[in-house]
Design an enzyme around this catalytic site. Sequence first.
Site, PDB file in Angstrom:
ATOM      1  N   TYR A  13       0.770  -1.219   0.049  1.00 41.92           N
ATOM      2  CA  TYR A  13      -0.091  -0.162   0.077  1.00 41.92           C
ATOM      3  C   TYR A  13       0.916   1.215  -0.032  1.00 41.92           C
ATOM      4  O   TYR A  13       2.030   1.329   0.771  1.00 41.92           O
ATOM      5  CB  TYR A  13      -0.899   0.182   1.082  1.00 41.92           C
ATOM      6  CG  TYR A  13      -2.259  -0.719   1.207  1.00 41.92           C
ATOM      7  CD1 TYR A  13      -2.561  -1.318  -0.112  1.00 41.92           C
ATOM      8  CD2 TYR A  13      -3.115  -0.481   2.092  1.00 41.92           C
ATOM      9  CE1 TYR A  13      -3.752  -2.001  -0.142  1.00 41.92           C
ATOM     10  CE2 TYR A  13      -4.556  -1.117   1.847  1.00 41.92           C
ATOM     11  CZ  TYR A  13      -4.820  -2.011   0.911  1.00 41.92           C
ATOM     12  OH  TYR A  13      -5.959  -2.459   0.913  1.00 41.92           O
ATOM     13  N   GLU A  57     -17.615  -4.027   5.696  1.00 36.99           N
ATOM     14  CA  GLU A  57     -16.414  -5.257   5.476  1.00 36.99           C
ATOM     15  C   GLU A  57     -17.134  -6.305   5.797  1.00 36.99           C
ATOM     16  O   GLU A  57     -17.788  -6.416   6.992  1.00 36.99           O
ATOM     17  CB  GLU A  57     -15.304  -4.786   6.393  1.00 36.99           C
ATOM     18  CG  GLU A  57     -14.391  -5.391   6.310  1.00 36.99           C
ATOM     19  CD  GLU A  57     -13.244  -5.071   7.378  1.00 36.99           C
ATOM     20  OE1 GLU A  57     -12.686  -5.594   8.191  1.00 36.99           O
ATOM     21  OE2 GLU A  57     -12.570  -3.880   7.051  1.00 36.99           O
TER      22      GLU A  57
END
Length: 155
Positions: free
Chosen positions: A31, A147
């Site tokens: 990331y 999520e």
Amino acid sequence: MKDGDLFVYALAARRSAHPVENPRQVSAYRYPRQYGPVPPSFARAMRVDTQPPTLLISGTASVVGHATAHVGDAAAQSAETLRNLDTLVQTAGLGDRLRGRGACLKAYVRHREDAPVLRAVLDSAGLLPEQVVFLQGDICRSELLLEIDGSFSGA
């Protein structure tokens, strides 16, 4: 349960597991720095070679590449999350979709009012109500509305 309670889940096994990445997403350890000074360190899922094989799924959300998709749209985020779950199942070699009796999921929603939206998407995809537990709480990114994590048996 009251505000501030913390629940910790731990897994232990005698069999080794193999990490499974989602080709639609950047690996967490790669990331960019916009998500923090140190990239997170987790696998999208782990395949355990039991009989039948089992997929242990990390928190999966509406992320494509490394970016949040469909900001502000719970229905679109729900559908994108389901696409990511299906991709993990495919990549692990356990079929085409996260469907059937082998699914056992926890769905986290940021806002209580988004639970019926997510439920409708999961219902239309063929996941049964008893396969999904809904919880309300914070999610890792402020723009994510939901999520899902859990397990899937390739049976």
